[in-house]
Design a protein around this motif. Structure first.
Motif, PDB file in Angstrom:
ATOM      1  N   PHE A 159      25.811  35.376  30.477  1.00  0.00           N
ATOM      2  CA  PHE A 159      25.437  36.596  30.488  1.00  0.00           C
ATOM      3  C   PHE A 159      25.396  37.072  28.891  1.00  0.00           C
ATOM      4  CE2 PHE A 159      27.036  37.025  34.632  1.00  0.00           C
ATOM      5  CZ  PHE A 159      26.175  38.315  35.230  1.00  0.00           C
ATOM      6  N   ARG A 160      25.817  36.134  27.923  1.00  0.00           N
ATOM      7  CA  ARG A 160      25.553  36.225  26.767  1.00  0.00           C
ATOM      8  C   ARG A 160      24.296  35.742  26.206  1.00  0.00           C
ATOM      9  NH1 ARG A 160      30.186  34.372  23.147  1.00  0.00           N
ATOM     10  NH2 ARG A 160      29.328  35.270  21.230  1.00  0.00           N
ATOM     11  N   GLY A 161      23.794  34.585  27.045  1.00  0.00           N
ATOM     12  CA  GLY A 161      22.539  33.887  26.414  1.00  0.00           C
ATOM     13  C   GLY A 161      21.365  34.432  27.162  1.00  0.00           C
ATOM     14  N   THR A 162      21.509  35.583  28.290  1.00  0.00           N
ATOM     15  CA  THR A 162      20.217  36.049  28.671  1.00  0.00           C
ATOM     16  C   THR A 162      20.411  37.406  28.223  1.00  0.00           C
ATOM     17  OG1 THR A 162      21.560  36.564  30.700  1.00  0.00           O
ATOM     18  CG2 THR A 162      20.366  34.404  30.355  1.00  0.00           C
ATOM     19  N   PRO A 163      19.147  38.103  28.274  1.00  0.00           N
ATOM     20  CA  PRO A 163      18.873  39.320  27.655  1.00  0.00           C
ATOM     21  C   PRO A 163      19.158  40.092  29.010  1.00  0.00           C
ATOM     22  CG  PRO A 163      16.599  38.168  27.412  1.00  0.00           C
ATOM     23  CD  PRO A 163      17.551  37.234  28.567  1.00  0.00           C
ATOM     24  N   LEU A 164      19.594  41.461  28.680  1.00  0.00           N
ATOM     25  CA  LEU A 164      20.242  42.450  29.555  1.00  0.00           C
ATOM     26  C   LEU A 164      19.047  43.068  30.313  1.00  0.00           C
ATOM     27  CD1 LEU A 164      22.550  44.221  30.413  1.00  0.00           C
ATOM     28  CD2 LEU A 164      21.878  45.905  28.514  1.00  0.00           C
ATOM     29  N   LEU A 165      17.883  43.110  29.772  1.00  0.00           N
ATOM     30  CA  LEU A 165      16.726  43.327  30.613  1.00  0.00           C
ATOM     31  C   LEU A 165      16.395  42.537  31.729  1.00  0.00           C
ATOM     32  CD1 LEU A 165      14.422  45.347  31.056  1.00  0.00           C
ATOM     33  CD2 LEU A 165      13.009  43.871  29.504  1.00  0.00           C
ATOM     34  N   ALA A 166      16.958  41.144  31.473  1.00  0.00           N
ATOM     35  CA  ALA A 166      16.411  40.191  32.601  1.00  0.00           C
ATOM     36  C   ALA A 166      17.612  40.463  33.582  1.00  0.00           C
ATOM     37  CB  ALA A 166      16.448  38.781  32.048  1.00  0.00           C
ATOM     38  N   GLN A 167      18.940  40.742  33.160  1.00  0.00           N
ATOM     39  CA  GLN A 167      19.965  40.876  34.185  1.00  0.00           C
ATOM     40  C   GLN A 167      19.740  41.926  34.926  1.00  0.00           C
ATOM     41  OE1 GLN A 167      23.303  40.598  31.529  1.00  0.00           O
ATOM     42  NE2 GLN A 167      22.572  38.941  30.401  1.00  0.00           N
ATOM     43  N   ILE A 168      19.299  43.121  34.458  1.00  0.00           N
ATOM     44  CA  ILE A 168      18.875  44.278  35.240  1.00  0.00           C
ATOM     45  C   ILE A 168      17.942  44.189  36.195  1.00  0.00           C
ATOM     46  CG2 ILE A 168      18.052  46.562  35.026  1.00  0.00           C
ATOM     47  CD1 ILE A 168      19.433  46.738  32.178  1.00  0.00           C
ATOM     48  N   TYR A 169      16.766  43.327  35.858  1.00  0.00           N
ATOM     49  CA  TYR A 169      15.780  42.860  36.818  1.00  0.00           C
ATOM     50  C   TYR A 169      16.336  41.978  37.778  1.00  0.00           C
ATOM     51  CZ  TYR A 169      11.753  44.646  34.059  1.00  0.00           C
ATOM     52  OH  TYR A 169      10.890  45.570  33.705  1.00  0.00           O
ATOM     53  N   LEU A 170      17.150  41.122  37.632  1.00  0.00           N
ATOM     54  CA  LEU A 170      17.571  40.211  38.766  1.00  0.00           C
ATOM     55  C   LEU A 170      18.500  40.746  39.729  1.00  0.00           C
ATOM     56  CD1 LEU A 170      18.634  37.005  36.475  1.00  0.00           C
ATOM     57  CD2 LEU A 170      16.661  37.312  38.330  1.00  0.00           C
ATOM     58  N   ILE A 171      19.146  41.786  39.200  1.00  0.00           N
ATOM     59  CA  ILE A 171      20.206  42.548  40.108  1.00  0.00           C
ATOM     60  C   ILE A 171      19.493  43.523  40.822  1.00  0.00           C
ATOM     61  CG2 ILE A 171      21.928  44.293  40.020  1.00  0.00           C
ATOM     62  CD1 ILE A 171      23.529  42.425  37.750  1.00  0.00           C
ATOM     63  N   TYR A 172      18.701  44.290  40.245  1.00  0.00           N
ATOM     64  CA  TYR A 172      17.768  45.365  40.924  1.00  0.00           C
ATOM     65  C   TYR A 172      16.886  44.831  41.711  1.00  0.00           C
ATOM     66  CZ  TYR A 172      15.260  49.780  41.677  1.00  0.00           C
ATOM     67  OH  TYR A 172      14.815  50.928  42.104  1.00  0.00           O
ATOM     68  N   TYR A 173      16.033  44.023  41.541  1.00  0.00           N
ATOM     69  CA  TYR A 173      14.851  43.544  42.310  1.00  0.00           C
ATOM     70  C   TYR A 173      15.428  42.195  43.170  1.00  0.00           C
ATOM     71  CZ  TYR A 173      11.924  46.609  39.610  1.00  0.00           C
ATOM     72  OH  TYR A 173      11.165  47.706  38.990  1.00  0.00           O
ATOM     73  N   GLY A 174      16.220  41.486  42.425  1.00  0.00           N
ATOM     74  CA  GLY A 174      16.655  40.525  42.966  1.00  0.00           C
ATOM     75  C   GLY A 174      17.511  40.370  44.326  1.00  0.00           C
ATOM     76  N   PHE A 175      18.429  41.391  44.324  1.00  0.00           N
ATOM     77  CA  PHE A 175      19.369  41.835  45.433  1.00  0.00           C
ATOM     78  C   PHE A 175      18.487  42.662  46.226  1.00  0.00           C
ATOM     79  CE2 PHE A 175      22.868  40.687  42.556  1.00  0.00           C
ATOM     80  CZ  PHE A 175      23.697  40.057  43.442  1.00  0.00           C
ATOM     81  N   GLY A 176      17.431  43.284  45.725  1.00  0.00           N
ATOM     82  CA  GLY A 176      16.803  44.029  46.885  1.00  0.00           C
ATOM     83  C   GLY A 176      15.799  43.125  47.752  1.00  0.00           C
ATOM     84  N   SER A 177      15.754  41.850  47.254  1.00  0.00           N
ATOM     85  CA  SER A 177      15.014  40.902  48.174  1.00  0.00           C
ATOM     86  C   SER A 177      15.695  40.518  49.671  1.00  0.00           C
ATOM     87  CB  SER A 177      14.370  39.683  47.242  1.00  0.00           C
ATOM     88  OG  SER A 177      13.710  40.133  46.066  1.00  0.00           O
ATOM     89  N   PHE A 178      16.988  40.602  49.451  1.00  0.00           N
ATOM     90  CA  PHE A 178      18.103  40.421  50.341  1.00  0.00           C
ATOM     91  C   PHE A 178      18.502  41.565  51.048  1.00  0.00           C
ATOM     92  CE2 PHE A 178      18.113  37.093  47.193  1.00  0.00           C
ATOM     93  CZ  PHE A 178      17.762  36.114  47.928  1.00  0.00           C
TER      94      PHE A 178
END
Length: 276
Positions: free
Chosen positions: A109-128
């Motif tokens: 979480f410190r090594g990845t951008p906050l934007l990428a984390q938001i995308y992964l949670i919003y769009y990633g979980f939406g795929s399931f």
């Protein structure tokens, strides 16, 4: 007893060296002057291009977005602070399993951008969707606001855990050894001796983290959250007026400066016993 008969003759003070304008100082004054001219020009453009109709129409949207931004930051910082406590202790734990898990969490979480984390949670979980609905959590992950809040909480928890861990480790070991010699329990030692000193050390980094979260919260607009930046994007898409972003910058600058002064006052208040 002998007395000195020959005294040292008084000498005049050394001549005062006249300050010289070095090249770096001249460049600094020129740069400062350019920044002042730029600020004056921006203020002049904002005043000269003032549009009352746009202010009446879109001003409430800015205030609504400001409230969303402040809510996101306050709630995420609070939950992140609570989550950072077990993570920080896991990082200091002698258990290799806890140490590795907490280190991996902080590292990701410190090594990845906050934007990428938001995308992964919003769009990633939406795929399931089907799997999430089976555990009755789709109401949470279908809302962009909740996903943004979760992303910001997980992100700031990683940073706050490292701030807290570093502050605790900065307290000299002799403090805990002295408490043990007095028969104090580890819990009392930590609560009354270690933690108060650690929080003073962590006070300024915590303030920096809050300011970073205020500015970083602007990225939630990309997942349709109508925070301050989201409302700014909406306003610009309707007016195509660049001043929409200038006013957003003014709001963010005001929030940061207000937070900076509040934190400076709080730090001075809590550390007044350390000043001579």
């Amino acid at each position: 007893m002998s007395y000195a008969t020959n005294l040292i003759e008084p000498r005049p003070a050394p001549p005062k060296v006249a300050s010289r304008m070095s090249g770096s100082r001249i460049i600094g004054f020129i740069g400062l002057g350019l920044w002042i001219l730029l600020a004056v020009a921006l203020v002049y453009m904002m005043i000269s291009n003032w549009d009352t109709d746009k202010f009446v129409k879109y001003g409430p949207r800015y205030l609504s977005g400001l409230w969303v931004t402040l809510t996101l930051v306050v709630v995420s910082i609070t939950f992140g602070a609570l989550l950072s406590i077990p993570i920080a202790f896991a990082r200091m734990s002698k258990s290799r399993v806890l140490n590795v898990i907490s280190y991996a969490y902080v590292y990701v979480f410190r090594g990845t951008p906050l934007l990428a984390q938001i995308y992964l949670i919003y769009y990633g979980f939406g795929s399931f969707k089907a799997q999430i609905e089976s555990v009755h959590l789709w109401w949470f992950f279908r809302e962009a606001w909740y996903c943004a809040l979760l992303s910001m909480t997980l992100n700031t928890a990683a940073y706050q855990a490292e701030i807290l861990r570093g502050a605790i480790l900065s307290v000299p070991r002799g403090q805990s050894e002295g408490a043990m010699s007095l028969g104090l329990s580890p819990f009392v030692t930590f609560r009354k001796i270690i933690l108060p000193q650690a929080l003073i050390v962590a006070l300024r980094p915590y303030g920096n983290e809050i300011i970073l979260m205020v500015k970083g919260s602007a990225v939630v607009a990309v997942v349709t959250v109508l925070d301050l930046m989201g409302q700014t994007r909406y306003t610009f898409s309707r007016t195509f007026d660049y001043q929409a972003y200038l006013w957003a910058a003014v709001f963010y600058l005001t929030m940061v400066e207000t937070m900076r002064h509040i934190w400076a006052w709080l730090e001075a208040r809590l550390t007044r016993h350390l000043k001579r």
